[in-house]
Design a protein around this motif. Structure first.
Motif, PDB file in Angstrom:
ATOM      1  N   THR A   1       0.867  -1.178   0.000  1.00 32.34           N
ATOM      2  CA  THR A   1       0.000   0.000   0.000  1.00 32.34           C
ATOM      3  C   THR A   1       0.901   1.224   0.000  1.00 32.34           C
ATOM      4  O   THR A   1       1.415   1.623   1.033  1.00 32.34           O
ATOM      5  CB  THR A   1      -0.913   0.010   1.237  1.00 32.34           C
TER       6      THR A   1
ATOM      7  N   HIS B   1       0.453   4.438  -0.513  1.00 33.39           N
ATOM      8  CA  HIS B   1       0.045   5.747  -0.023  1.00 33.39           C
ATOM      9  C   HIS B   1      -0.761   5.608   1.272  1.00 33.39           C
ATOM     10  O   HIS B   1      -1.530   4.671   1.456  1.00 33.39           O
ATOM     11  CB  HIS B   1      -0.788   6.486  -1.081  1.00 33.39           C
TER      12      HIS B   1
ATOM     13  N   ASP C   1      -3.345   7.278   2.349  1.00 34.76           N
ATOM     14  CA  ASP C   1      -4.804   7.298   2.244  1.00 34.76           C
ATOM     15  C   ASP C   1      -5.357   5.937   1.849  1.00 34.76           C
ATOM     16  O   ASP C   1      -6.482   5.574   2.209  1.00 34.76           O
ATOM     17  CB  ASP C   1      -5.259   8.374   1.256  1.00 34.76           C
ATOM     18  N   ARG C   2      -4.566   5.147   1.135  1.00 29.38           N
ATOM     19  CA  ARG C   2      -5.022   3.805   0.772  1.00 29.38           C
ATOM     20  C   ARG C   2      -5.077   2.885   1.982  1.00 29.38           C
ATOM     21  O   ARG C   2      -5.889   1.962   2.041  1.00 29.38           O
ATOM     22  CB  ARG C   2      -4.100   3.213  -0.294  1.00 29.38           C
TER      23      ARG C   2
ATOM     24  N   ARG D   1      -8.361   3.793   3.571  1.00 27.53           N
ATOM     25  CA  ARG D   1      -9.480   3.304   2.760  1.00 27.53           C
ATOM     26  C   ARG D   1      -9.617   1.786   2.887  1.00 27.53           C
ATOM     27  O   ARG D   1     -10.720   1.249   3.001  1.00 27.53           O
ATOM     28  CB  ARG D   1      -9.269   3.710   1.300  1.00 27.53           C
ATOM     29  N   ASN D   2      -8.493   1.094   2.874  1.00 28.56           N
ATOM     30  CA  ASN D   2      -8.489  -0.361   3.018  1.00 28.56           C
ATOM     31  C   ASN D   2      -9.076  -0.773   4.361  1.00 28.56           C
ATOM     32  O   ASN D   2      -9.928  -1.656   4.455  1.00 28.56           O
ATOM     33  CB  ASN D   2      -7.039  -0.866   2.881  1.00 28.56           C
TER      34      ASN D   2
END
Length: 634
Positions: free
Chosen positions: A575, A577, A579-580, A583-584
């Protein structure tokens, strides 16, 4: 209908490529020249004295050296085609060549005539270095951190006595005078000024601390009558040393082979300096970069032979200056190169710089050389010293290097040829580190190299005690006892694939209670220790977060644990970034308990795989074979 617009792509320039304002370039460049100057002129002074050159010819050697150093530094810092690494590496005559050059000169009768054989050998060795660059980079696997770290440390430590010698040298007689406290106070005062400026000031002033330390030290010495400008009055206003000043070069086979050996040792020294500089400026050094460095060294050495100078390499004190000042721009070194070229045309101006009292210069040099050693120690921090072989490589190489540095006359007791290796502590230390690494890690039939960056063989893993196996591999499965035991019970391992599968099976085949224990052994995302260091970071995506981002991670981790009863586990290496990651994590909140437990175990298996790959050499033999084929094509 209007045509679609596209946003202009802006590439982020690395600090190495930043072009500073001209006043700063000039100031920083001059600081590099001042820090470099004594070392630059010291080599021709030593050689001229040993082979009995007249004083007027020594002056020409010094100006030729400065002129060629400037050209070499610009080639290395600016670069063209595949020549030059484009890093802030200032080039100077290598100290490793001093003893061999003197030997060549004396073997051919000394004096100006003997220099023709020296320059012939220098030109041949420069061409050899340029041509061998593509082959040398294929040998970089023989230069792991245990070798490069040792070499960088040795370079720093072996050069410290040079600074120490200047620090106790009487500036009036040029002889060592260690019992005179006056010289001691000059050197110590210069060091104190540099430290005080670094502590009290920030920004531009802090970055020129070494230059200011030298200026203030010189001012005090001049006021006390210990700085002599007599050389300035004797020097010409304008002058230039023409190519092939002493005649066309002559070529002697033994002399050429001797200088080729020197350049091979210098190639290792340049590799270490390049890697150290890459770490300082935060730029990854690739194999192709080392090739570019060596081509520049080779070309500069050929130019040196033409313009009455000697072999070139990166000057270590200037590597230390980059670290000390934090100024990473390669254009600063290019500016220093321009200044040196100008000094090569202005003997009188160069004489002013050469008038810096030895103790003042020695104090600054001590700081710079010690800084180089620290960079080497940092590189050695990556080495697994629980393996005694790495320990033997470092300690033996350091011992030999410091032995020869302390008693350089040892070389005189050696047979011809071998005496070259013992000509300097840097030479013998480099040879020892390389050979010992080959003996311990690249010879014998002890099986493929496995753990600790290639420091433990598969046979050793198969004969490990349970305690040693746990110590080496425990962190792969978060130090959970039952998972380690399951993997340990699978011995003997036929290959690294079987070893990896033992950990994968251990993670995925435990009982429900065991798997929950494994999951709960991971830290919550955002958790920190008492010093504020993150406890659950496997990737840069979750490091160096600001307060708001960190609070977002803590909020997610808390909600997840409240919902599922175990910590949120994400293989952050997949991952890229931040923000990912968020989100994940939030998207998984909608999973059922059973599905989420399966998700979490898969993430644990991924993390274990990455940790295994970090620890185990040849961990992916199929991929490694493919990569090696690709490397052959590039």
């Amino acid at each position: 209908m209007s045509a679609p617009t596209t946003k202009k792509q802006h590439t982020r320039a690395h600090a190495v490529d930043e072009v500073l304002p001209i006043p700063k370039l000039a100031t920083y460049g001059f600081q590099h020249v001042v820090a470099f100057y004594a070392g630059a002129v010291l080599v021709p002074i030593i050689i001229a004295g040993a082979i009995k050159l007249p004083q007027e010819e020594l002056v020409k050697l010094i100006t030729a050296d400065l002129f060629t150093c400037g050209i070499a530094s610009i080639i290395q810092a600016v670069g063209f085609w595949k020549v030059g690494v484009r890093l802030p590496l200032l080039q100077g005559v290598t100290f490793a060549g001093v003893s061999p050059i003197i030997a060549i000169g004396l073997a051919h009768g000394g004096g100006s005539a003997s220099l023709l054989y020296v320059y012939g050998a220098v030109i041949v060795a420069g061409v050899f270095t340029f041509l061998i660059a593509p082959i040398f980079i294929k040998l970089l696997r023989f230069f792991p951190p245990v070798v490069t770290g040792t070499l960088i440390t040795i370079i720093g430590l072996c050069l410290v006595p040079v600074g120490a010698g200047d620090a106790v040298t009487n500036p009036h007689t040029g002889e060592h005078d260690p019992t005179n406290i006056r010289w001691f106070l000059y050197a110590l005062g210069t060091i104190a000024i540099i430290v005080a400026i670094q502590r009290l000031f920030r920004g531009f002033v802090a970055t020129i601390a070494v230059l200011l330390g030298l200026v203030i030290g010189c001012a005090v010495a001049y006021a006390l009558g210990d700085m002599n400008f007599g050389k300035v009055g004797q020097a010409e206003v304008v002058g230039f040393t023409q190519p092939f000043l002493f005649g066309m070069p002559k070529f002697d086979i033994v002399a050429c082979l001797t200088m080729i050996i020197v350049l091979l040792i210098t190639a290792v020294e340049s590799t270490g300096s390049t890697i150290a500089t890459g770490e300082i400026v935060g730029k990854r050094i690739k194999a192709s970069d080392i090739g570019n460095v060596l081509r520049a060294d080779g070309l500069a050495t050929v130019i040196g032979g033409i313009f009455n100078s000697f072999p070139y390499t990166a000057f270590s004190e200037n590597v230390g200056l980059v670290r000390l000042t934090g100024v990473k721009s390669r254009w600063v070194v290019a500016a220093a190169g321009v200044i040196m070229i100008i000094l090569g045309f202005l003997p009188k101006v160069a004489a002013i710089v050469s008038s810096i009292p030895n103790p003042v210069l020695g104090g600054a040099a001590l700081t710079l050389f010690a800084t180089v050693a620290v960079v080497g120690i940092q590189t050695l921090g990556k080495v697994d010293f629980t393996d005694h072989r790495n320990l033997i490589i470092v300690t033996t190489s350091l011992a030999l290097a410091l032995w020869v540095t302390s008693y350089p006359d040892i070389a005189k007791a050696m047979p011809q040829g071998i005496d070259l290796i013992f000509g300097s502590g840097i030479s013998i230390g480099a040879v020892a580190a390389i050979l010992l690494n080959v003996v311990f890690f690249h010879t014998g039939s002890r099986g493929p190299r496995v753990a600790g960056g290639g420091s433990i063989t598969l046979d050793e893993v198969n004969t490990m005690t349970k305690e040693r196996f746990t110590e080496v591999f425990g962190h792969v499965v978060q130090d959970v006892p039952w998972a380690i035991e399951r993997a340990f019970e699978q011995r003997p391992f036929a290959d690294t694939k079987a070893l990896r599968e033992a950990f994968q099976d251990a993670v995925l085949t435990g009982s429900s209670e065991q798997q929950l224990e494994l999951l709960n052994n991971f830290n919550d995302l955002g958790a920190e220790d008492e010093s504020g260091h993150a406890l659950a970071v496997d990737h840069v995506a979750l490091s160096n977060l600001d307060e708001d981002d960190h609070n977002d991670v803590v909020e997610l981790a808390t909600a997840y644990r409240d919902h599922f009863g175990f910590p949120l586990i994400i293989c952050a290496r997949e991952t890229e970034h931040f923000d990912r990651v968020l989100r994940n994590g939030w998207s998984r909140m909608d999973n059922s308990d059973a599905a989420e437990k399966a998700f979490a175990l898969i993430e644990v298996a991924k993390i274990a795989n990455y940790r295994f790959t970090d620890l185990v050499a040849d961990a992916n033999p199929i991929a490694a074979a493919r990569f090696s084929r690709l490397d052959e094509l590039t």
